[in-house]
Design a protein around this motif. Sequence first.
Motif, mmCIF file in Angstrom:
data_model
loop_
_atom_site.group_PDB
_atom_site.id
_atom_site.type_symbol
_atom_site.label_atom_id
_atom_site.label_comp_id
_atom_site.label_asym_id
_atom_site.label_seq_id
_atom_site.Cartn_x
_atom_site.Cartn_y
_atom_site.Cartn_z
ATOM 1 N N ILE A 23 0.855 -1.191 0.000
ATOM 2 C CA ILE A 23 0.000 0.000 0.000
ATOM 3 C C ILE A 23 0.891 1.240 0.000
ATOM 4 O O ILE A 23 1.689 1.447 0.922
ATOM 5 N N ASP A 24 0.754 2.053 -1.035
ATOM 6 C CA ASP A 24 1.619 3.223 -1.180
ATOM 7 C C ASP A 24 1.405 4.246 -0.069
ATOM 8 O O ASP A 24 0.338 4.320 0.548
ATOM 9 N N THR A 25 2.431 5.027 0.170
ATOM 10 C CA THR A 25 2.443 6.044 1.223
ATOM 11 C C THR A 25 2.457 7.442 0.602
ATOM 12 O O THR A 25 2.638 7.598 -0.603
ATOM 13 N N HIS A 26 2.291 8.456 1.439
ATOM 14 C CA HIS A 26 2.531 9.824 0.978
ATOM 15 C C HIS A 26 3.077 10.664 2.132
ATOM 16 O O HIS A 26 2.895 10.325 3.303
ATOM 17 N N LEU A 27 3.757 11.716 1.773
ATOM 18 C CA LEU A 27 4.418 12.567 2.762
ATOM 19 C C LEU A 27 3.435 13.588 3.327
ATOM 20 O O LEU A 27 2.648 14.184 2.593
ATOM 21 N N VAL A 28 3.490 13.783 4.648
ATOM 22 C CA VAL A 28 2.709 14.826 5.312
ATOM 23 C C VAL A 28 3.691 15.876 5.819
ATOM 24 O O VAL A 28 4.487 15.609 6.722
ATOM 25 N N ILE A 29 3.648 17.054 5.219
ATOM 26 C CA ILE A 29 4.607 18.108 5.553
ATOM 27 C C ILE A 29 4.052 18.988 6.665
ATOM 28 O O ILE A 29 2.986 19.595 6.520
ATOM 29 N N ARG A 30 4.808 19.046 7.774
ATOM 30 C CA ARG A 30 4.407 19.909 8.889
ATOM 31 C C ARG A 30 5.566 20.864 9.188
ATOM 32 O O ARG A 30 6.079 21.495 8.266
ATOM 33 N N ASN A 31 5.971 20.991 10.442
ATOM 34 C CA ASN A 31 6.894 22.065 10.812
ATOM 35 C C ASN A 31 8.273 21.629 11.275
ATOM 36 O O ASN A 31 9.069 22.463 11.721
ATOM 37 N N SER A 32 8.601 20.340 11.184
ATOM 38 C CA SER A 32 9.875 19.885 11.746
ATOM 39 C C SER A 32 11.016 19.877 10.730
ATOM 40 O O SER A 32 12.129 19.471 11.066
ATOM 41 N N CYS A 33 10.738 20.321 9.511
ATOM 42 C CA CYS A 33 11.789 20.384 8.479
ATOM 43 C C CYS A 33 11.851 21.781 7.896
ATOM 44 O O CYS A 33 10.821 22.461 7.756
#
Length: 350
Positions: free
Chosen positions: A331-341
């Motif tokens: 099952i493919d994944t996706h990135l969740v962009i928040r504030n730690s980068c």
Amino acid sequence: MKIKMEDIAKLANVSKSAVSLALSGKPGISEETRSKILQIVKENGYLPRAMVRADKKNSVSNTLRFVACTNSGIVLEQFYKQPFFMELIHDIEEQCRARGYSLFFSSVPTEQLEDAIQTMESENESSGMILLGTNLTQGQIEFIARKQPNLVVLDTCFETLNVNFIVMNNVMGAYQAAKHLLELGHRRIGYVESNSRMYNFDSRRRGFLQALEEWNVTLDEAHHFSVSPTVVSSQDDFKQRLLELKGQLPTALFCECDYIAISVIKSCIELGIRIPEELSVIGFDNIHEATIITPELTTVHVEKGTIAELAVSKLLDIVEQEDKVKIKSFIDTHLVIRNSCKAVDLSVRV
């Protein structure tokens, strides 16, 4: 006379809720009490309406079993309180309920696996089993498949086994995470791995290194760390390693799971290292706690609901339709962009 749950509770001298816990296989009562209740149930022929429906062909109870094998590394004794597993189990329960099946929850110590599987299937037969294979070997899964052929295994995969496996695309997820850091300008990217190894983590390492290779970036061994994957507080050994690096810290760290990432952030904060201004951190799993930590964690989202839906659907195809075709589903994944980068300032990057 038709016996009711209240009657079982009276005979066992326990509450109705204790009977419910025993029948569902959930924690909350002692094993002695559970065994006592199940023996009374067996002797009196009690079949809960929510748990049992006659199978059209062979009168098998309408109950599926979820089994996890615990150890001290990844799947802890109280693993059902670990966020990733808790969310996954909840989704599986919902899928079973929607299809008119109940889920019998069982956990056994890994060292007692063979005896426990033998006992549970002989004393409380289920229509089929969903197995949490996170920390299991190929041989252990082969043994379980012989005892319960109606089997779907989650959270690991052995491509050569004639068994159904459903797992997140670990290689893709780690590749997405590393690529994100590279696109932000990071070149000194460190890797924080679990000190307990399993299929998922090994696959994530492959995906991470594949992305670095495509960008002609190498992983500095000085930036390769090993920590506990089940601790969310700061870890002293990791902090000591950071202190030894002095002015040669990486600019970003990929962590093999969110628990590790949260522990890393807490360790850095205690050392006065600012996240993400001085060090970007990215995790894997997208557990609920990823939004509680400060800063909120950039992470790889795992489609736990989809995994649960496919697992239950495949198992019911086996049980109801006698589906003989084995599958290996990623099952493919996706990135969740928040504030730690944070993007690297190219004018000062070294």
